[in-house]
Design an enzyme around this catalytic site. Sequence first.
Site, PDB file in Angstrom:
ATOM      1  CE  LYS A  44      25.477  36.637 -90.931  1.00 19.47           C
ATOM      2  NZ  LYS A  44      25.594  37.838 -89.602  1.00 19.47           N
ATOM      3  CE  LYS A  46      29.541  34.362 -88.970  1.00 22.86           C
ATOM      4  NZ  LYS A  46      29.954  35.616 -88.028  1.00 22.86           N
TER       5      LYS A  46
HETATM    6  N1  C2G Z   1      34.995  42.020 -86.131  1.00 19.39           N
HETATM    7  C1  C2G Z   1      36.290  42.563 -85.888  1.00 19.39           C
HETATM    8  N2  C2G Z   1      37.144  42.054 -85.439  1.00 19.39           N
HETATM    9  C2  C2G Z   1      37.235  40.697 -85.052  1.00 19.39           C
HETATM   10  C3  C2G Z   1      35.855  39.914 -85.341  1.00 19.39           C
HETATM   11  C4  C2G Z   1      34.765  40.719 -85.899  1.00 19.39           C
HETATM   12  O1  C2G Z   1      36.129  43.808 -86.161  1.00 19.39           O
HETATM   13  N3  C2G Z   1      38.426  39.887 -84.595  1.00 19.39           N
HETATM   14  C5  C2G Z   1      33.848  42.630 -86.616  1.00 19.39           C
HETATM   15  C6  C2G Z   1      33.213  42.181 -87.801  1.00 19.39           C
HETATM   16  O2  C2G Z   1      34.018  42.596 -89.074  1.00 19.39           O
HETATM   17  C7  C2G Z   1      31.629  42.614 -87.982  1.00 19.39           C
HETATM   18  C8  C2G Z   1      31.368  42.617 -86.591  1.00 19.39           C
HETATM   19  O3  C2G Z   1      32.672  42.512 -85.639  1.00 19.39           O
HETATM   20  O4  C2G Z   1      31.856  44.002 -88.630  1.00 19.39           O
HETATM   21  C9  C2G Z   1      30.630  41.479 -86.238  1.00 19.39           C
HETATM   22  O5  C2G Z   1      31.217  40.232 -86.494  1.00 19.39           O
HETATM   23  P1  C2G Z   1      30.285  38.800 -86.662  1.00 19.39           P
HETATM   24  O6  C2G Z   1      29.358  38.708 -85.662  1.00 19.39           O
HETATM   25  O7  C2G Z   1      31.287  37.736 -87.410  1.00 19.39           O
HETATM   26  O8  C2G Z   1      29.380  39.517 -88.095  1.00 19.39           O
HETATM   27  P2  C2G Z   1      29.044  39.076 -89.410  1.00 19.39           P
HETATM   28  O9  C2G Z   1      28.715  37.483 -89.384  1.00 19.39           O
HETATM   29  O10 C2G Z   1      30.290  39.105 -90.122  1.00 19.39           O
HETATM   30  O11 C2G Z   1      27.908  39.595 -89.746  1.00 19.39           O
HETATM   31  O12 C2G Z   1      24.980  41.874 -93.034  1.00 19.39           O
HETATM   32  C10 C2G Z   1      26.179  41.788 -92.436  1.00 19.39           C
HETATM   33  C11 C2G Z   1      26.469  40.567 -91.689  1.00 19.39           C
HETATM   34  O13 C2G Z   1      25.318  40.396 -90.634  1.00 19.39           O
HETATM   35  C12 C2G Z   1      27.585  40.880 -90.937  1.00 19.39           C
END
Ligand code: C2G
Length: 130
Positions: A44, A46
């Site tokens: 990803k 990350k």
């Molecule tokens: N999130 C949120 N508000 C934020 C930060 C994050 O609602 N201020 C939500 C994101 O939209 C996501 C969840 O928290 O639904 C987890 O965020 P991340 O860990 O950044 O996940 P991500 O890398 O987007 O992984 O297959 C899908 C991916 O694995 C999603």
Amino acid sequence: MKKVITYGTFDLFHFGHLELLRRAKELGDFLVVAVSTDEFNIIKGKKCIYPFEHRSKIVEAIQYVDKVIPEENWEQKRMDILSNKIQIFTIGDDWKGEFDKLSDICDIIYIDRTKGISTSNLKDNLASGN
Ligand code: C2G
């Protein structure tokens, strides 16, 4: 029983993650959270501060969460939904539209992200000593 699933890295667990999980659980009765493994996060693009072991245990400890599974690739969602008998797939609206292809096997709900907080901002603030 209405089962919900969501996916994420959940690094440096913060209020935005908590709000997402709270609202995901409100959609049903049982919430499955697929936490991205360290190997998948490399795919990803990350870089995580917390290893998968810690991130998954923190998510597991959240009262809204009923089951944690590893997210190892982009392709597993369909199988996860079928094998866990999921009715609702939900994720933050930064992903809006990305997973509509799953709408033949479950409802798709995009939840508004919590404004003003993100893991990357937290990292930047910590790095600059704020
Ligand atoms: N999130 C949120 N508000 C934020 C930060 C994050 O609602 N201020 C939500 C994101 O939209 C996501 C969840 O928290 O639904 C987890 O965020 P991340 O860990 O950044 O996940 P991500 O890398 O987007 O992984 O297959 C899908 C991916 O694995 C999603």
